[in-house]
Design an enzyme around this catalytic site. Structure first.
Site, PDB file in Angstrom:
ATOM      1  CG  ASP A 118      41.603 -76.998 -14.790  1.00  0.00           C
ATOM      2  OD1 ASP A 118      41.748 -76.141 -13.904  1.00  0.00           O
ATOM      3  OD2 ASP A 118      40.603 -77.073 -15.517  1.00  0.00           O
ATOM      4  CG  ASP A 171      41.242 -72.956 -12.991  1.00  0.00           C
ATOM      5  OD1 ASP A 171      40.256 -73.486 -12.452  1.00  0.00           O
ATOM      6  OD2 ASP A 171      41.155 -72.250 -13.998  1.00  0.00           O
ATOM      7  CG  ASP A 187      38.172 -77.717 -12.837  1.00  0.00           C
ATOM      8  OD1 ASP A 187      38.195 -78.315 -11.748  1.00  0.00           O
ATOM      9  OD2 ASP A 187      38.422 -76.509 -12.958  1.00  0.00           O
ATOM     10  NE  ARG A 240      35.415 -74.084  -7.119  1.00  0.00           N
ATOM     11  CZ  ARG A 240      35.693 -73.213  -8.084  1.00  0.00           C
ATOM     12  NH1 ARG A 240      36.435 -73.595  -9.099  1.00  0.00           N
ATOM     13  NH2 ARG A 240      35.224 -71.986  -8.049  1.00  0.00           N
TER      14      ARG A 240
END
Length: 535
Positions: A337, A366, A370, A423
């Site tokens: 990330d 990824d 997050d 997302r």
């Protein structure tokens, strides 16, 4: 997409035989029912449909129709309508084109509450028509009948849902009827599983919903090319969840150090002493940087930051990250990330530029940002997240409810999500997660995309955002994750699809000012990202 009363007569494209069939199978009994939705695809587009899996396009098959052409797709779906629709009937013509293996299907769905929960009327290449209740990977057959299912042949499918009674019809003949209480309301869907098919003449009638209108006519009017203001807005102060739980001050009150290489940065952000760390330059790196508590990490100028690795905030608290450009973090480099939060609280992520490179073919798999493992009291503001696939995740696993329930409270405001395919964020358990005054643009992948998703009982308030060229702005449920709750209000949709909503969301405890959605594009594109605040 068109309302059914805009169609040519009563589905005249299907011919007089189909019109007679509709009358014969009892649609006249619903003459007083509301016309909720219809699409013949004669306008050459599929506006109002959101896609999940497969390769969907409007093609000419005698007349314009909607084709899913990838028979290698495990599960392809196109959704339309509203999650609040209750008692209605949905009908469509369906033509299987090919099946990839045994026991494959094409079909029509009703009362879909998420991407994997619905009533489905399926034609299988085992020569069966089945009325099914689908709950993730579990499929219960409510009734079935033998039926020759041939590729290249049109079938008319209809599902009637009235209270707890679900009925399925193929070419006017009832093949099943069952009482079932799994789903009381939901959208419609066109479905294939390892199969390709063409769909046409979709019509929804019933009393349990509000008629759907095309997004371009129901949305506030705005130009997608509104120019930004000449002068960027002033940098904003801290707003949102990071103001709670005692607030977030980062390295305030401690010393200041300027670093010019990744090793010096890693040393400067260790430990829990209050420190402001100024990052001068962009560092190429292959090992993630672990950030301790009570730190402010801030870039100097517009281009300072990291390439190839990211920041990991694990088991820490009271952290501010601002004005950093972080790009091209490869899968396998730490969490993969750009910025990763793991069991961290009171964090402010502000005025950063986070991206990968979706054109290079490199596996930047990824997330960009997050928030996981019970992290809490987080504000994400005035950032640019762009050119990536899975951009921001809140809650990493459906099985982590024990750690995440009651936590994962995050505010996203005044961010740009550009070419972020999924997302933005996808949320599990957090309630409320507050998403306001963000600008979403071109968040579309030819195979699969969506904007915001709520799952696992999460509660997401989506308000005052501007969505532009967004086929699927919001999802209720995603993949195999069960549905969450989502409330949307005062948003702007420009050449975008209709949002999904469901349930209610916990109240927002902090003060904030909501900008009009019509001003968001100009304000956010001018003010978000690096170089807008001093380092």
């Amino acid at each position: 997409m068109r309302l059914r009363h805009h169609h040519r007569g009563a589905l005249a494209a299907a011919g007089a035989g189909l019109t007679a069939l509709l009358l014969a199978v009892g649609m006249t009994g619903n003459a007083a029912a509301a016309t909720l939705f219809g699409d013949t695809f004669d306008d050459g587009n599929a506006d109002g449909w959101s896609k999940s899996g497969g390769d969907w396009s409007v093609v000419t098959d005698g007349s314009p129709a909607y084709r899913q052409g990838n028979n290698a797709s495990e599960l392809a779906r196109a959704f339309a309508g509203q999650t609040g629709w209750t008692d209605y009937q949905v009908q469509a013509r369906v033509k299987p084109l090919s099946f990839n293996g045994a026991n494959r299907l094409v079909g029509l769905a009703s009362r879909s509450t998420s991407s994997t929960k619905m009533y489905r009327l399926a034609l299988t290449n085992a020569n069966r028509a089945e009325l099914q209740m689908v709950n993730g990977s579990q499929v219960s057959v409510l009734g079935s009948a033998a039926l020759t299912v041939a590729t290249g042949t049109w079938y008319t499918l209809r599902i009637e849902a009235s209270g707890s009674t679900i009925r399925g019809f193929v070419d006017g003949a009832q093949i099943a009827a069952r009482t079932d209480t799994a789903y009381a309301a939901g959208r419609i869907a066109l479905v294939t599983a390892y199969a390709s098919a063409v769909f046409d003449d979709v019509a929804v009638d019933g009393a349990g919903g509000t008629p759907t209108t095309p997004p371009t006519s129901s949305s506030p009017t705005a130009s997608p090319t509104t120019p930004p203001p000449t002068n960027p807005p002033p940098a904003t102060g801290l707003v949102g969840w990071a103001t709670q739980n005692g607030g977030t001050t980062g390295g305030a009150g401690g010393g200041t150090v300027t670093v010019s290489d990744p090793a010096a940065l890693a040393d400067a952000v260790e430990g829990d002493a209050a420190t402001t760390v100024r990052v001068n330059g962009n560092f190429t790196c292959s090992t993630e940087i672990r950030v301790g508590s009570n730190k402010t990490v801030i870039g100097v100028g517009a281009g300072s930051g990291l390439t190839g690795c990211g920041l990991n905030l694990r088991g820490a608290r009271n952290i501010v990250v601002r004005n950093l450009k972080i790009a091209k973090v490869r899968a396998g480099v730490g969490n993969g990330d750009a910025i990763h939060l793991d069991n961290s609280t009171n964090v402010w992520i502000d005025h950063n530029d986070l991206s990968s490179d979706t054109t290079s073919g490199t596996d930047y798999y990824d997330g960009l940002l997050d928030v996981t493992h019970g992290s809490n009291f987080v504000t994400v503001s005035w950032n640019r997240l762009h050119d990536h696939v899975k951009c921001s995740l809140v809650g990493h696993s459906d099985s982590n409810s024990g750690e995440d329930t009651g936590r994962l409270k995050v505010t996203y405001h005044h961010n740009v999500f550009s070419n972020c395919f999924q997302r933005n964020p996808r949320v599990r358990f957090g309630n409320p997660v507050h998403v306001f005054n963000n600008y979403y643009v071109n968040t579309a992948n030819p195979s699969y995309s969506y904007g915001i998703a709520t799952t696992c009982g999460a509660g997401v308030l989506v308000e005052g955002n501007s969505f532009e060229n967004m086929t699927d702005p919001t999802h209720v449920g995603e993949g195999s994750s069960p549905a969450g709750n989502l409330v949307e209000r005062n948003n702007l949709y420009v050449t975008s699809g209709a949002p999904q909503t469901a349930g209610s969301v916990a109240p927002i405890p902090y003060a904030y000012t909501l900008d009009a959605a019509s001003t968001v594009k100009a304000t956010v594109t001018a003010g978000a990202g690096t170089g807008k605040i001093s380092g």
